[in-house]
Design a protein around this motif. Structure first.
Motif, PDB file in Angstrom:
ATOM      1  N   LEU A   1      -0.382   0.933  11.429  1.00 34.18           N
ATOM      2  CA  LEU A   1      -1.455   0.173  11.247  1.00 34.18           C
ATOM      3  C   LEU A   1      -2.650   1.101  10.502  1.00 34.18           C
ATOM      4  O   LEU A   1      -3.513   1.431  10.949  1.00 34.18           O
ATOM      5  CB  LEU A   1      -2.324  -0.588  12.103  1.00 34.18           C
ATOM      6  N   PRO A   2      -2.485   1.746   9.333  1.00 31.12           N
ATOM      7  CA  PRO A   2      -3.252   2.611   8.907  1.00 31.12           C
ATOM      8  C   PRO A   2      -4.841   2.200   8.584  1.00 31.12           C
ATOM      9  O   PRO A   2      -5.456   3.048   8.714  1.00 31.12           O
ATOM     10  CB  PRO A   2      -2.579   3.178   7.194  1.00 31.12           C
ATOM     11  N   LYS A   3      -5.119   1.140   8.452  1.00 31.95           N
ATOM     12  CA  LYS A   3      -6.295   0.570   8.193  1.00 31.95           C
ATOM     13  C   LYS A   3      -7.293   0.580   9.669  1.00 31.95           C
ATOM     14  O   LYS A   3      -8.476   0.571   9.440  1.00 31.95           O
ATOM     15  CB  LYS A   3      -6.511  -0.803   7.383  1.00 31.95           C
TER      16      LYS A   3
ATOM     17  N   PHE B   1      -1.692  -8.610   0.043  1.00 32.45           N
ATOM     18  CA  PHE B   1      -3.208  -8.510  -0.617  1.00 32.45           C
ATOM     19  C   PHE B   1      -2.790  -7.375  -1.555  1.00 32.45           C
ATOM     20  O   PHE B   1      -3.807  -6.708  -2.082  1.00 32.45           O
ATOM     21  CB  PHE B   1      -3.894  -7.846   0.335  1.00 32.45           C
ATOM     22  N   SER B   2      -1.498  -6.770  -1.900  1.00 36.00           N
ATOM     23  CA  SER B   2      -1.165  -5.722  -3.043  1.00 36.00           C
ATOM     24  C   SER B   2      -0.224  -6.130  -3.848  1.00 36.00           C
ATOM     25  O   SER B   2       0.785  -6.988  -3.673  1.00 36.00           O
ATOM     26  CB  SER B   2      -1.074  -4.219  -2.137  1.00 36.00           C
ATOM     27  N   GLY B   3      -0.004  -5.399  -4.926  1.00 41.72           N
ATOM     28  CA  GLY B   3       1.123  -5.680  -5.933  1.00 41.72           C
ATOM     29  C   GLY B   3       2.447  -4.697  -5.536  1.00 41.72           C
ATOM     30  O   GLY B   3       3.387  -4.889  -6.227  1.00 41.72           O
TER      31      GLY B   3
ATOM     32  N   GLY C   1      11.675  13.932  19.348  1.00 46.57           N
ATOM     33  CA  GLY C   1      10.331  14.355  19.862  1.00 46.57           C
ATOM     34  C   GLY C   1       9.155  13.742  18.991  1.00 46.57           C
ATOM     35  O   GLY C   1       8.121  13.976  19.384  1.00 46.57           O
ATOM     36  N   LYS C   2       9.554  13.207  17.876  1.00 52.08           N
ATOM     37  CA  LYS C   2       8.437  12.657  16.976  1.00 52.08           C
ATOM     38  C   LYS C   2       8.805  11.122  16.845  1.00 52.08           C
ATOM     39  O   LYS C   2       9.647  10.784  16.569  1.00 52.08           O
ATOM     40  CB  LYS C   2       8.384  13.461  15.805  1.00 52.08           C
ATOM     41  N   THR C   3       7.813  10.503  16.154  1.00 50.79           N
ATOM     42  CA  THR C   3       7.799   9.088  15.690  1.00 50.79           C
ATOM     43  C   THR C   3       7.454   9.296  14.243  1.00 50.79           C
ATOM     44  O   THR C   3       6.447   9.863  13.692  1.00 50.79           O
ATOM     45  CB  THR C   3       6.383   8.282  16.517  1.00 50.79           C
ATOM     46  N   ALA C   4       8.361   8.604  13.515  1.00 49.18           N
ATOM     47  CA  ALA C   4       8.465   8.436  12.054  1.00 49.18           C
ATOM     48  C   ALA C   4       7.686   7.147  11.625  1.00 49.18           C
ATOM     49  O   ALA C   4       7.822   6.108  12.469  1.00 49.18           O
ATOM     50  CB  ALA C   4       9.719   8.723  11.418  1.00 49.18           C
ATOM     51  N   ILE C   5       7.024   6.954  10.659  1.00 51.50           N
ATOM     52  CA  ILE C   5       6.093   5.703  10.399  1.00 51.50           C
ATOM     53  C   ILE C   5       6.861   5.431   8.878  1.00 51.50           C
ATOM     54  O   ILE C   5       6.691   6.273   8.092  1.00 51.50           O
ATOM     55  CB  ILE C   5       4.586   5.877  10.097  1.00 51.50           C
ATOM     56  N   ASP C   6       7.151   4.126   8.739  1.00 55.58           N
ATOM     57  CA  ASP C   6       7.406   3.659   7.560  1.00 55.58           C
ATOM     58  C   ASP C   6       6.524   2.423   6.928  1.00 55.58           C
ATOM     59  O   ASP C   6       6.587   1.580   7.682  1.00 55.58           O
ATOM     60  CB  ASP C   6       9.121   3.264   7.533  1.00 55.58           C
ATOM     61  N   LEU C   7       5.805   2.582   5.954  1.00 59.88           N
ATOM     62  CA  LEU C   7       5.162   1.655   5.745  1.00 59.88           C
ATOM     63  C   LEU C   7       5.420   0.480   4.562  1.00 59.88           C
ATOM     64  O   LEU C   7       4.415  -0.143   4.329  1.00 59.88           O
ATOM     65  CB  LEU C   7       3.522   2.431   5.298  1.00 59.88           C
ATOM     66  N   ASN C   8       6.669   0.448   4.496  1.00 63.42           N
ATOM     67  CA  ASN C   8       7.070  -0.469   3.508  1.00 63.42           C
ATOM     68  C   ASN C   8       6.555  -1.855   4.007  1.00 63.42           C
ATOM     69  O   ASN C   8       6.529  -2.591   2.998  1.00 63.42           O
ATOM     70  CB  ASN C   8       8.639  -0.339   3.357  1.00 63.42           C
ATOM     71  N   ARG C   9       7.088  -2.100   5.157  1.00 62.25           N
ATOM     72  CA  ARG C   9       6.683  -3.462   5.572  1.00 62.25           C
ATOM     73  C   ARG C   9       5.078  -3.709   5.571  1.00 62.25           C
ATOM     74  O   ARG C   9       4.771  -4.907   5.862  1.00 62.25           O
ATOM     75  CB  ARG C   9       7.196  -3.620   7.015  1.00 62.25           C
ATOM     76  N   ALA C  10       4.280  -2.661   5.641  1.00 62.98           N
ATOM     77  CA  ALA C  10       2.835  -2.792   5.730  1.00 62.98           C
ATOM     78  C   ALA C  10       2.551  -3.643   4.835  1.00 62.98           C
ATOM     79  O   ALA C  10       2.479  -3.553   3.620  1.00 62.98           O
ATOM     80  CB  ALA C  10       2.203  -1.711   6.068  1.00 62.98           C
ATOM     81  N   GLY C  11       1.690  -5.056   5.128  1.00 63.54           N
ATOM     82  CA  GLY C  11       1.118  -5.686   3.962  1.00 63.54           C
ATOM     83  C   GLY C  11       2.009  -6.721   3.595  1.00 63.54           C
ATOM     84  O   GLY C  11       1.446  -7.838   2.848  1.00 63.54           O
ATOM     85  N   THR C  12       3.317  -7.131   4.148  1.00 69.50           N
ATOM     86  CA  THR C  12       4.218  -7.970   3.823  1.00 69.50           C
ATOM     87  C   THR C  12       3.606  -9.388   4.296  1.00 69.50           C
ATOM     88  O   THR C  12       2.999  -9.418   5.447  1.00 69.50           O
ATOM     89  CB  THR C  12       5.521  -7.577   4.543  1.00 69.50           C
TER      90      THR C  12
ATOM     91  N   ALA D   1       4.765   1.114  -0.573  1.00 67.94           N
ATOM     92  CA  ALA D   1       3.552   1.203   0.100  1.00 67.94           C
ATOM     93  C   ALA D   1       2.147   1.697  -1.141  1.00 67.94           C
ATOM     94  O   ALA D   1       2.653   3.006  -1.276  1.00 67.94           O
ATOM     95  CB  ALA D   1       3.450   2.078   1.419  1.00 67.94           C
ATOM     96  N   CYS D   2       1.577   0.883  -1.307  1.00 64.17           N
ATOM     97  CA  CYS D   2       0.437   1.496  -2.451  1.00 64.17           C
ATOM     98  C   CYS D   2      -0.790   1.802  -1.822  1.00 64.17           C
ATOM     99  O   CYS D   2      -0.809   1.650  -0.473  1.00 64.17           O
ATOM    100  CB  CYS D   2       0.141   0.454  -3.509  1.00 64.17           C
ATOM    101  N   ALA D   3      -1.893   2.274  -2.526  1.00 65.44           N
ATOM    102  CA  ALA D   3      -2.944   2.364  -2.014  1.00 65.44           C
ATOM    103  C   ALA D   3      -3.628   1.352  -0.814  1.00 65.44           C
ATOM    104  O   ALA D   3      -4.262   1.826   0.124  1.00 65.44           O
ATOM    105  CB  ALA D   3      -4.001   2.897  -3.088  1.00 65.44           C
ATOM    106  N   VAL D   4      -3.341   0.373  -1.378  1.00 69.01           N
ATOM    107  CA  VAL D   4      -4.067  -0.945  -0.568  1.00 69.01           C
ATOM    108  C   VAL D   4      -3.415  -0.816   0.788  1.00 69.01           C
ATOM    109  O   VAL D   4      -3.923  -0.939   1.708  1.00 69.01           O
ATOM    110  CB  VAL D   4      -3.831  -2.113  -1.394  1.00 69.01           C
ATOM    111  N   ASP D   5      -2.007  -0.780   0.736  1.00 70.10           N
ATOM    112  CA  ASP D   5      -1.365  -0.793   1.977  1.00 70.10           C
ATOM    113  C   ASP D   5      -1.661   0.264   2.781  1.00 70.10           C
ATOM    114  O   ASP D   5      -1.379  -0.012   3.981  1.00 70.10           O
ATOM    115  CB  ASP D   5       0.121  -0.907   1.701  1.00 70.10           C
ATOM    116  N   LEU D   6      -1.907   1.204   2.214  1.00 76.78           N
ATOM    117  CA  LEU D   6      -2.174   2.538   3.108  1.00 76.78           C
ATOM    118  C   LEU D   6      -3.663   2.367   3.531  1.00 76.78           C
ATOM    119  O   LEU D   6      -4.154   3.612   4.465  1.00 76.78           O
ATOM    120  CB  LEU D   6      -1.978   3.850   2.033  1.00 76.78           C
ATOM    121  N   GLY D   7      -4.408   1.616   3.147  1.00 71.66           N
ATOM    122  CA  GLY D   7      -5.631   1.618   3.632  1.00 71.66           C
ATOM    123  C   GLY D   7      -6.696   2.627   2.984  1.00 71.66           C
ATOM    124  O   GLY D   7      -7.526   3.176   3.792  1.00 71.66           O
TER     125      GLY D   7
END
Ligand code: ADP
Ligand code: MG
Length: 486
Positions: free
Chosen positions: A93-95, A29-31, A145-156, A44-50
């Motif tokens: 899942l930011p949205k 759903f994004s470019g 002790g922390k969880t990292a988030i990679d949003l590259n795959r979000a929206g694939t 990850a663009c604004a759409v993928d970040l919700g």
């Protein structure tokens, strides 16, 4: 393979949900880009970040790939389908919802035919295939002790392919998964790369008393990413469920995770019902319409599919069903075969060489066929030189090894020439050699003429030895028969 008695009075029932990552250059759903292995959060663009105020736009290339799949499994393609929001909370899942398809998926009921180990065919129902977007990735072992988030795959873009509960063993489930991989590669809708997560499978498993028609309570094991793990996770789960039921327990519907290191599945959470996701149509998206013109254009551009290709190999090239199945199993192998057979002009002999010498050489060096050190055209030329009598099949193996191990690609004729391997078919020359051998072995000649047919092999061996294997076997036979006749 017979499963009778394998699990005592129990029989497993398996249904797979396979996530196929569609190979589009931008997201569902994004470019934003979809290349594998990019720096974290660089795609990850604004759409993928919700972010507020953004709107999703449907990726037409993903839609067309879904339609290709639908046509390939003989499914009804729904020219009108709906995107829904599947609501759940998770850090990647930011949205707060995933856009998916629920009640009206783009691809309806179809089927896939498997060839089982005993050569038998089995048609497995595919309930549906729907379009959706992937979530991001939570990485637990990067920052202590922390969880990292990679949003590259979000929206694939993903196509989720849901099978009917019709698979009867771990091996059948793996065969189905393999067949799907082969198909999506043929269709060029997914690279089929399991190691990079381009295909992931959730295995739903239940057991029931053999002969029962009712389904037992199932568990779902998530995110299995290799053919071996599919078999192992399902095998483990079947045995676990048998253990629970036989000790008087009950199976709870739950989501489990397979741990390949421990070779076991572990409970993750008790299963949500679809109600928990509060599905509703995404108000940001219009219904997805596939026009007649689009559908027809996709249908016209469909490649020849593995089943059709297999039938063609059997019917027009005279291959056995077994050999044809091996050659069409993956598109690279089929492409190699087509190219080699076109040069060779003899499909059956080409198949023998591919499944014999070539397969052995690839195996030995753990190479994919795409990295073969003998090009398909060279293998084709080799077959030509066998069929036109220039070299024997035995000498051809020597030529093949020379081609395989050459630093620079060589032609078949150059190897035959340089190594002096041309088959000796000149009957005059062979007659001279035969005469010498007959003169040198009077005892064996005597034995043969007294009816000891076995001695014939001795003479053939002597001629071959004298010609370093280069004599044309048919000519040798002929000349020997004539000269040895009493
Ligand atoms: P979800 O997992 O999203 O709730 P479904 O209920 O439609 O979706 O089922 C998903 C998968 O589970 C399908 O592949 C289906 O074949 C399989 N399945 C459903 N019931 C059973 C069962 N009792 N045993 C084994 N597999 C099952
Ligand atoms: Mg599910």
């Amino acid at each position: 393979m017979s499963n009778a008695g394998r699990w005592g009075e129990w029989e497993p029932v398996i249904g797979l949900e396979v996530h196929v990552q569609l190979s589009t250059s931008s997201k569902m759903f994004s470019g934003a880009g979809t290349a594998f292995g990019a720096a974290p959060n660089s795609q990850a663009c604004a759409v993928d970040l919700g972010l507020p105020g953004v709107l999703p736009v449907i990726n037409r290339a993903a839609v067309h790939k879904a339609v290709r799949f639908g046509l390939a499994i003989g499914a009804e393609v729904n020219q009108h389908s709906i995107f829904d929001r599947k609501n759940y909370f998770y850090p990647d899942l930011p949205k707060g919802y995933q856009i998916s398809q629920f009640e009206q998926p783009i691809v309806g009921r179809g089927s896939l035919t498997l060839t089982l180990a005993d050569g038998e065919e089995k048609s497995v129902g595919i309930t549906r295939a729907h379009l959706e977007e992937d979530a991001g990735k939570s990485i637990h072992d990067l920052v202590p002790g922390k969880t990292a988030i990679d949003l590259n795959r979000a929206g694939t873009p993903l196509l989720e392919v849901v099978s009917e509960p019709e698979l009867g063993s771990p091996e059948e489930a793996a065969a189905y998964f393999r067949k799907l991989q082969s198909l999506v590669r043929y269709l060029e809708i997914c690279d089929g790369n399991l190691a990079q997560g381009s295909m992931r499978c959730d295995a739903n498993v239940s057991i029931r008393k053999r002969g029962s028609n009712e389904l037992g309570q199932r568990t779902e094991t998530k995110n299995i990413n290799s053919f071996r793990f599919v078999e192992q996770a399902i095998s483990y789960e079947i045995e676990r469920q048998i253990g629970v039921l036989e000790s008087g327990g009950t199976i709870v519907q739950e989501t489990r995770l397979y741990d390949p290191d421990a070779d076991e599945t572990r409970s993750m959470r008790t299963k949500e019902d679809s109600d928990d996701y509060r599905y509703f149509p995404d108000p940001d998206l219009l219904p997805l319409i596939v026009s007649d013109a689009e559908l027809n254009a996709i249908r016209d551009a469909m490649p020849e599919l593995p089943e059709a290709r297999k039938q063609r190999y059997i019917e027009t090239l005279g291959l056995t069903a077994y050999d044809a199945e091996l050659l069409v199993a993956d598109p690279d192998t089929a492409r190699y075969f087509e190219a080699a057979a076109a040069v060779a002009g003899d499909g059956k002999l080409t198949a023998n060489w591919m499944l014999g010498e070539l397969a052995a050489a690839l195996n030995r060096e753990e190479l994919e066929i795409g990295s073969s050190k003998v090009a398909p055209e060279a293998l084709g030329e080799l077959v030509v030189r066998i069929t036109d009598g220039t070299i024997s099949g035995k000498i051809a193996k020597t030529v093949f090894e020379k081609l395989w191990s050459a630093e620079q690609p060589l032609t078949v004729d150059a190897v035959i020439e340089a190594e002096g391997l041309t088959q000796l078919s000149d009957s005059g020359a062979i007659e001279t050699i035969v005469d010498e051998i007959i003169a040198a072995n009077p005892k064996q000649v005597e034995q043969f003429r007294n009816g000891k047919e076995k001695v014939f092999g001795f003479f053939v061996g002597q001629v071959m030895k004298a010609t370093q294997g280069k004599a044309n076997p048919a000519t040798v036979n002929e000349v020997l028969r004539a000269k040895l006749a009493p």
